[in-house]
Design a protein around this motif. Structure first.
Motif, mmCIF file in Angstrom:
data_model
loop_
_atom_site.group_PDB
_atom_site.id
_atom_site.type_symbol
_atom_site.label_atom_id
_atom_site.label_comp_id
_atom_site.label_asym_id
_atom_site.label_seq_id
_atom_site.Cartn_x
_atom_site.Cartn_y
_atom_site.Cartn_z
ATOM 1 N N LEU A 145 0.937 -1.140 -0.051
ATOM 2 C CA LEU A 145 -0.170 -0.108 -0.127
ATOM 3 C C LEU A 145 1.029 1.323 -0.209
ATOM 4 C CD1 LEU A 145 -2.463 -1.127 2.777
ATOM 5 C CD2 LEU A 145 -2.898 -0.503 -0.198
ATOM 6 N N ILE A 146 1.582 1.216 0.863
ATOM 7 C CA ILE A 146 2.630 2.560 0.399
ATOM 8 C C ILE A 146 3.680 1.976 -1.207
ATOM 9 C CG2 ILE A 146 5.033 3.040 1.459
ATOM 10 C CD1 ILE A 146 4.928 2.025 4.207
ATOM 11 N N HIS A 147 3.725 1.704 -1.461
ATOM 12 C CA HIS A 147 4.274 1.809 -3.215
ATOM 13 C C HIS A 147 3.455 2.685 -3.468
ATOM 14 C CE1 HIS A 147 5.448 0.155 -6.565
ATOM 15 N NE2 HIS A 147 6.370 0.539 -6.751
ATOM 16 N N GLU A 148 1.654 1.696 -3.105
ATOM 17 C CA GLU A 148 1.361 1.982 -4.254
ATOM 18 C C GLU A 148 0.798 3.272 -4.457
ATOM 19 O OE1 GLU A 148 -2.723 0.549 -7.241
ATOM 20 O OE2 GLU A 148 -0.100 0.064 -6.412
ATOM 21 N N HIS A 149 0.498 3.742 -3.055
ATOM 22 C CA HIS A 149 0.109 5.409 -2.972
ATOM 23 C C HIS A 149 0.704 6.504 -2.737
ATOM 24 C CE1 HIS A 149 -4.136 3.202 -3.284
ATOM 25 N NE2 HIS A 149 -3.458 2.603 -2.876
ATOM 26 N N VAL A 150 1.712 6.699 -2.027
ATOM 27 C CA VAL A 150 2.509 7.724 -1.021
ATOM 28 C C VAL A 150 3.882 7.643 -1.008
ATOM 29 C CG1 VAL A 150 0.627 7.738 0.793
ATOM 30 C CG2 VAL A 150 2.739 6.108 1.484
ATOM 31 N N ALA A 151 4.355 6.384 -1.617
ATOM 32 C CA ALA A 151 5.879 6.723 -2.127
ATOM 33 C C ALA A 151 6.106 6.937 -2.866
ATOM 34 C CB ALA A 151 6.634 4.733 -1.709
ATOM 35 N N GLY A 246 0.763 -7.265 -5.554
ATOM 36 C CA GLY A 246 0.443 -5.954 -5.533
ATOM 37 C C GLY A 246 -0.629 -6.137 -4.235
ATOM 38 N N PRO A 247 -0.555 -4.681 -3.884
ATOM 39 C CA PRO A 247 -1.521 -4.659 -2.884
ATOM 40 C C PRO A 247 -3.944 -5.271 -3.013
ATOM 41 C CG PRO A 247 -1.384 -2.662 -3.244
ATOM 42 C CD PRO A 247 -0.724 -3.677 -4.400
ATOM 43 N N VAL A 248 -3.586 -5.486 -1.838
ATOM 44 C CA VAL A 248 -5.284 -6.858 -2.351
ATOM 45 C C VAL A 248 -6.307 -5.305 -1.001
ATOM 46 C CG1 VAL A 248 -4.480 -8.442 -2.914
ATOM 47 C CG2 VAL A 248 -5.009 -8.154 -0.124
ATOM 48 N N TYR A 249 -7.446 -5.723 -1.413
ATOM 49 C CA TYR A 249 -8.451 -4.771 -0.591
ATOM 50 C C TYR A 249 -9.517 -5.022 -1.023
ATOM 51 C CZ TYR A 249 -5.516 -1.285 -3.527
ATOM 52 O OH TYR A 249 -4.375 -0.421 -3.659
ATOM 53 N N PRO A 250 -9.581 -5.898 0.565
ATOM 54 C CA PRO A 250 -10.966 -7.212 0.761
ATOM 55 C C PRO A 250 -11.832 -6.384 1.006
ATOM 56 C CG PRO A 250 -9.049 -6.730 2.406
ATOM 57 C CD PRO A 250 -8.182 -6.291 1.443
#
Length: 256
Positions: A145-151, A246-250
């Motif tokens: 999630l850090i990689h996907e959204h804020v880094a 990559g991130p999952v979004y349950p």
């Protein structure tokens, strides 16, 4: 201009906001004078401070799990234009706001979990992720999630580590019957803590050094430096867009 705090006032307010995990010198008053790690996290920071940019002028910084605000303040001291510290614990945020007020630094603090960083809607030049991973039930998800959204560029990572400091080179695709590598001290490992560890029930994981490095690479972070045994300085890189990476979004279901 903020009116200076007297030592007595700092001591009184620091005690009221305690206990502190960040032992900081606020105008000559230590926030946790009996800390079991001593001058912490100052002593930790001195071991890797040289590996970070000395001048952050014009840069933005996100401090995830900011606790009492030590690293947020240190990044502001280096000239960062904007520093945002987030933590899910309002008690820590109250400490951080007080520390920033006493030291005269303009820092924003917000109550937010690492799992919800997508709600920020922006990327940061530097992301601080110190002392958080081992408290999470879903550590690789947090890195994804850090990689996907804020880094945006740099990630400064630290975790409690246990086991060997050795880091093995592992094959890209080992044979099914090749099992000896799993017994090597330098193979990436993530030790699961089912019960409490060090009287802290939020300690869920203890990677070895190879485990930290492997998870960072897997989440899309190129390791630039390993200046301290638990600290990695990384740069965000793109990762292959595959269904398993990559991130999952349950979905939040309705409890019966």
């Amino acid at each position: 201009m903020t009116k200076p705090f007297s030592p007595d006032e700092i001591r009184r307010r620091a005690e009221a906001l305690g206990p502190w995990f960040h032992n900081m010198d606020l105008g000559g008053v230590w926030t946790a004078p009996d800390h079991f790690l001593g001058d912490y996290p100052g002593v930790k920071f001195r071991g890797f401070a040289h590996a970070l940019p000395e001048d952050l002028t014009g840069k933005s910084v996100l401090d995830i799990g900011c606790n009492g605000g030590f690293y947020s303040i240190e990044m502001k001291k280096r000239g960062a234009a904007r520093v945002l510290g987030i933590d899910f614990d309002e008690d820590y945020l109250a400490q951080a706001r007080f520390a920033a007020e006493v030291t005269g630094h303009d820092i924003e603090f917000r109550q937010l979990s690492v799992y919800d960083v997508g709600a920020l809607g922006e990327r940061f030049d530097v992301v601080i992720f110190m002392g958080v991973l081992y408290h999470l039930r879903h550590p690789l998800l947090a890195l994804d999630l850090i990689h996907e959204h804020v880094a945006g560029d740099l990630l400064v990572y630290q975790s409690l580590q246990r086991g060997s400091a050795q880091i093995d080179e592992v094959p890209q695709n080992a044979d099914f019957w090749d099992t000896a590598m799993f017994d090597s001290p330098g193979y990436p490992k993530l030790h699961f803590i089912e019960h409490s560890y060090s009287n802290d029930p939020t300690n869920w994981w203890a990677p070895n050094a190879a485990g930290s490095a492997a998870m960072l690479r897997s989440a899309g972070f190129e390791i630039l430096a390993h200046p301290e045994e638990e600290v990695f300085v990384c740069r965000r890189v793109e990762v292959d867009a595959t269904p398993w990476n990559g991130p999952v979004y349950p979905a939040r279901g309705v409890r019966p």
